[in-house]
Design a protein around this motif. Structure first.
Motif, PDB file in Angstrom:
ATOM      1  N   GLY A  49      56.825  28.064   6.009  1.00 33.40           N
ATOM      2  CA  GLY A  49      56.361  27.894   4.632  1.00 33.40           C
ATOM      3  C   GLY A  49      55.770  26.523   4.372  1.00 33.40           C
ATOM      4  N   CYS A  50      55.364  26.303   3.127  1.00 29.85           N
ATOM      5  CA  CYS A  50      54.789  25.008   2.752  1.00 29.85           C
ATOM      6  C   CYS A  50      54.980  24.814   1.252  1.00 29.85           C
ATOM      7  CB  CYS A  50      53.293  24.973   3.086  1.00 29.85           C
ATOM      8  SG  CYS A  50      52.526  23.392   2.647  1.00 29.85           S
ATOM      9  N   SER A  51      55.311  23.587   0.855  1.00 30.82           N
ATOM     10  CA  SER A  51      55.503  23.316  -0.575  1.00 30.82           C
ATOM     11  C   SER A  51      54.417  22.407  -1.117  1.00 30.82           C
ATOM     12  CB  SER A  51      56.881  22.676  -0.800  1.00 30.82           C
ATOM     13  OG  SER A  51      57.887  23.529  -0.339  1.00 30.82           O
ATOM     14  N   HIS A  52      53.323  22.265  -0.380  1.00 29.06           N
ATOM     15  CA  HIS A  52      52.333  21.282  -0.798  1.00 29.06           C
ATOM     16  C   HIS A  52      51.365  21.800  -1.870  1.00 29.06           C
ATOM     17  CE1 HIS A  52      50.652  17.336  -0.233  1.00 29.06           C
ATOM     18  NE2 HIS A  52      49.460  17.860  -0.347  1.00 29.06           N
ATOM     19  N   ALA A  53      50.934  23.044  -1.753  1.00 30.07           N
ATOM     20  CA  ALA A  53      50.058  23.660  -2.753  1.00 30.07           C
ATOM     21  C   ALA A  53      48.698  23.010  -2.923  1.00 30.07           C
ATOM     22  CB  ALA A  53      50.783  23.752  -4.097  1.00 30.07           C
ATOM     23  N   CYS A  54      47.934  22.890  -1.851  1.00 29.70           N
ATOM     24  CA  CYS A  54      46.522  22.509  -1.955  1.00 29.70           C
ATOM     25  C   CYS A  54      45.829  23.630  -2.736  1.00 29.70           C
ATOM     26  CB  CYS A  54      45.902  22.391  -0.567  1.00 29.70           C
ATOM     27  SG  CYS A  54      46.742  21.188   0.482  1.00 29.70           S
ATOM     28  N   THR A  55      44.861  23.272  -3.566  1.00 28.39           N
ATOM     29  CA  THR A  55      44.340  24.272  -4.507  1.00 28.39           C
ATOM     30  C   THR A  55      43.617  25.441  -3.837  1.00 28.39           C
ATOM     31  OG1 THR A  55      42.329  22.964  -4.801  1.00 28.39           O
ATOM     32  CG2 THR A  55      44.091  22.651  -6.427  1.00 28.39           C
ATOM     33  N   PHE A  56      43.068  25.227  -2.626  1.00 33.52           N
ATOM     34  CA  PHE A  56      42.314  26.288  -1.961  1.00 33.52           C
ATOM     35  C   PHE A  56      43.193  27.214  -1.130  1.00 33.52           C
ATOM     36  CE2 PHE A  56      42.277  22.437   0.666  1.00 33.52           C
ATOM     37  CZ  PHE A  56      42.877  22.906   1.811  1.00 33.52           C
ATOM     38  N   CYS A  57      44.481  26.896  -1.027  1.00 31.33           N
ATOM     39  CA  CYS A  57      45.298  27.514   0.020  1.00 31.33           C
ATOM     40  C   CYS A  57      46.245  28.581  -0.515  1.00 31.33           C
ATOM     41  CB  CYS A  57      46.092  26.423   0.736  1.00 31.33           C
ATOM     42  SG  CYS A  57      47.023  27.057   2.127  1.00 31.33           S
ATOM     43  N   ILE A  58      46.314  29.686   0.188  1.00 25.58           N
ATOM     44  CA  ILE A  58      47.149  30.822  -0.208  1.00 25.58           C
ATOM     45  C   ILE A  58      48.519  30.771   0.474  1.00 25.58           C
ATOM     46  CG2 ILE A  58      46.264  32.343   1.641  1.00 25.58           C
ATOM     47  CD1 ILE A  58      46.743  33.584  -1.921  1.00 25.58           C
ATOM     48  N   ILE A  59      48.634  29.906   1.487  1.00 26.82           N
ATOM     49  CA  ILE A  59      49.834  29.946   2.337  1.00 26.82           C
ATOM     50  C   ILE A  59      51.151  29.743   1.565  1.00 26.82           C
ATOM     51  CG2 ILE A  59      51.022  28.699   4.225  1.00 26.82           C
ATOM     52  CD1 ILE A  59      48.277  28.653   5.641  1.00 26.82           C
ATOM     53  N   PRO A  60      51.255  28.744   0.665  1.00 28.55           N
ATOM     54  CA  PRO A  60      52.551  28.572  -0.008  1.00 28.55           C
ATOM     55  C   PRO A  60      52.997  29.827  -0.754  1.00 28.55           C
ATOM     56  CG  PRO A  60      51.192  26.638  -0.340  1.00 28.55           C
ATOM     57  CD  PRO A  60      50.307  27.665   0.301  1.00 28.55           C
ATOM     58  N   SER A  61      52.043  30.560  -1.369  1.00 28.16           N
ATOM     59  CA  SER A  61      52.480  31.740  -2.113  1.00 28.16           C
ATOM     60  C   SER A  61      52.823  32.899  -1.184  1.00 28.16           C
ATOM     61  CB  SER A  61      51.432  32.157  -3.151  1.00 28.16           C
ATOM     62  OG  SER A  61      50.365  32.801  -2.521  1.00 28.16           O
ATOM     63  N   GLY A  70      54.271  23.741  12.215  1.00 30.07           N
ATOM     64  CA  GLY A  70      54.656  23.681  10.815  1.00 30.07           C
ATOM     65  C   GLY A  70      53.377  23.475  10.024  1.00 30.07           C
ATOM     66  N   GLN A  71      53.311  23.992   8.812  1.00 27.31           N
ATOM     67  CA  GLN A  71      52.093  23.779   8.011  1.00 27.31           C
ATOM     68  C   GLN A  71      51.917  22.278   7.806  1.00 27.31           C
ATOM     69  OE1 GLN A  71      50.328  26.337   7.740  1.00 27.31           O
ATOM     70  NE2 GLN A  71      51.816  27.966   8.024  1.00 27.31           N
ATOM     71  N   ILE A  72      53.052  21.593   7.530  1.00 29.87           N
ATOM     72  CA  ILE A  72      53.061  20.117   7.605  1.00 29.87           C
ATOM     73  C   ILE A  72      54.233  19.774   8.514  1.00 29.87           C
ATOM     74  CG2 ILE A  72      53.206  17.924   6.373  1.00 29.87           C
ATOM     75  CD1 ILE A  72      52.194  19.267   3.877  1.00 29.87           C
ATOM     76  N   VAL A  73      53.956  19.696   9.784  1.00 28.73           N
ATOM     77  CA  VAL A  73      55.038  19.573  10.766  1.00 28.73           C
ATOM     78  C   VAL A  73      55.768  18.238  10.628  1.00 28.73           C
ATOM     79  CG1 VAL A  73      53.614  18.651  12.665  1.00 28.73           C
ATOM     80  CG2 VAL A  73      55.599  20.087  13.184  1.00 28.73           C
ATOM     81  N   ARG A  87      43.563  18.798  -4.324  1.00 28.42           N
ATOM     82  CA  ARG A  87      44.940  18.312  -4.465  1.00 28.42           C
ATOM     83  C   ARG A  87      45.568  18.013  -3.099  1.00 28.42           C
ATOM     84  NH1 ARG A  87      48.555  22.195  -7.497  1.00 28.42           N
ATOM     85  NH2 ARG A  87      47.371  22.041  -9.402  1.00 28.42           N
ATOM     86  N   ARG A  88      44.818  17.232  -2.314  1.00 28.98           N
ATOM     87  CA  ARG A  88      45.325  16.905  -0.983  1.00 28.98           C
ATOM     88  C   ARG A  88      46.300  15.726  -1.022  1.00 28.98           C
ATOM     89  NH1 ARG A  88      45.790  19.754   3.290  1.00 28.98           N
ATOM     90  NH2 ARG A  88      45.384  18.004   4.662  1.00 28.98           N
ATOM     91  N   GLY A  89      46.164  14.863  -2.036  1.00 28.60           N
ATOM     92  CA  GLY A  89      47.158  13.795  -2.174  1.00 28.60           C
ATOM     93  C   GLY A  89      46.838  12.497  -1.458  1.00 28.60           C
TER      94      GLY A  89
END
Ligand code: SF4
Length: 425
Positions: free
Chosen positions: A146-158, A190-193, A266-268
């Motif tokens: 999973g991933c908790s970052h939520a970049c605006t273009f990305c579907i992975i966290p949901s 990991g999505q953000i390993v 929203r890459r941060g």
């Protein structure tokens, strides 16, 4: 990630007494493991699912399992209505629903109290399905799900849910098991390993995990991906620099070279922040290679903003740039908030410009390898040539009658191109 998940489902099924077949018509169970990172991948998954329907009609006892990001972690009622011939729906990385379904439905008298043990597949012992054991030199080990970052273009966290790290003992057990099954190199996923362990009360973090894995006997090489500019810390750099079996190749996406686009994504981080981290990597890990990801044509990206990305790539001279043209992903923040206003032809033009630039850069970087000696871990033979990779993840081909599978061999580079090299022993 899906390949790793499928391997684990395969070995979980083998524990139940099933065996692999490459012929769809022969199967008692079909697992369709899906990726929906782009809309086109989702459409492909639907198409594949429809092609399974006639098999189910012909053989109602066939068990059809839909797995992965198409199912997601919640709300799959619509999918159930649309595909009533699917027997089991499983979230990404979870063979549990299928194992439960088969053990309840299966008449082969398997003691259900054993279910927990069957799940232990995720904790170690047999990781690869039988037909891959002894053949696979390099394997993937998911460490952060999973991933908790939520970049605006990305579907992975949901679809893959919030970030969860697997306990270090599980990862170590799995690495040891893979080694006994012939694997020489593992890539931690990991999505953000870099965020590995941040959700575990007692740690460890990625750096300490790398140190622990470095002790695993027989494991020749360790890689990890994907990193994030905000989390790739000093401790990880130091671990890569001082542990000889951790390979000096860093996958660290920038996605765009313009600060406003980065903000909208929203890459941060900023462009300057990314440049800084690349410089640090090069200082701390000399000789390392760096790969990035870039999306062109994000909503609102002007020509000037695109050129910032172009210049960033031109200046940093990275080893790999995975390029993508933006496409709206239903269910993302970007879909709700922005209009996909860069024309397709323009996205293609920008894509081609970066592609040409990168081809030139990597061609030049690789020419630096000419005549040099490099250590290559050979994985398989393709059309009479052994194929392997350098520590920096460059693809190398060598012709020899010797059996090189799974061996780390020093070779001299005799030819280089942008995408591969040739070498002799
Ligand atoms: S870091 Fe961003 S792009 Fe990567 S998986 Fe998480 S939300 Fe998606």
């Amino acid at each position: 990630m899906n390949v790793a998940d499928s391997q684990r489902v395969g070995s979980a099924l083998e524990r139940l007494g099933y065996s692999f077949t490459g012929t769809l018509e022969e199967a008692d169970v079909i697992v369709l493991n899906t990726c929906v990172v782009r809309q086109s991948a989702e459409e492909k998954a639907y198409g594949r699912l429809s092609s399974i329907k006639p098999l189910k009609t012909k053989n109602p006892a066939l068990v059809v399992n839909l797995m992965g990001c198409l199912v997601g972690i919640r709300d799959n009622e619509k999918l159930r209505d649309r595909f009533p011939y699917v027997d089991v729906f499983s979230a990404p990385s979870d063979p549990g629903p299928l194992v439960s379904f088969l053990t309840q439905a299966d008449a082969r008298n398997i003691d259900s109290s054993e279910t927990v043990n069957r799940f232990a597949i995720m904790d170690g012992d047999l990781v690869l399905p039988e037909h891959e054991r002894g053949k696979l030199v390099a394997a993937h080990v998911p460490v952060v799900l999973g991933c908790s970052h939520a970049c605006t273009f990305c579907i992975i966290p949901s679809r893959r849910g919030a970030e969860r790290s697997r306990p270090a003992e599980q990862v170590l057990a799995e690495a040891r098991a893979l080694v006994t099954q012939g694997v020489k190199e593992i890539t931690l996923l990991g999505q953000i390993v870099d965020r590995y362990g941040k959700d575990l009360p007692e740690g460890p973090n990625l750096a300490t995990l790398l140190h622990a894995l470095h002790q695993v006997e027989g494991l020749e090489r360790i890689r990890f991906l994907t990193s994030h500019p905000n989390y790739f810390g000093e401790d990880i750099m130091q671990a890569v620099a001082e542990l000889p079996r951790v390979m000096p190749h860093i996958e660290i996406p920038v996605q765009a070279g313009d600060d406003e686009v980065l903000k909208n994504m929203r890459r941060g981080y900023t462009q300057a922040g990314y440049r800084e981290i690349v410089q640090k990597i090069r200082e701390r890990i000399p000789g390392s290679s760096i790969a990035t990801d870039i999306i062109v044509g994000f909503p609102g990206e002007s020509e000037a903003q695109f050129m910032q990305t172009y210049h960033l790539l031109e200046d940093l001279r990275l080893d790999v740039a995975h390029l993508a043209r933006y496409s709206t992903r239903p269910g993302t923040v970007a879909e709700r908030r922005f209009t996909d206003d860069v024309a397709e032809e323009e996205k293609m033009r920008r894509f081609r410009l970066l592609e040409e630039l990168q081809e030139k850069i990597v061609g030049e970087i690789n020419r630096g390898y000419l005549g040099k000696k490099v250590e290559v871990l050979f994985e398989d033979k393709v059309k009479n040539r052994w194929r392997g990779r350098t520590p920096t993840n460059k693809l190398v081909f060598t012709e020899t009658e010797q059996d090189l599978r799974g061996k780390v061999v020093p070779v001299s580079v005799t030819w280089t191109g942008p995408w591969s090299m040739q070498a002799r022993i």
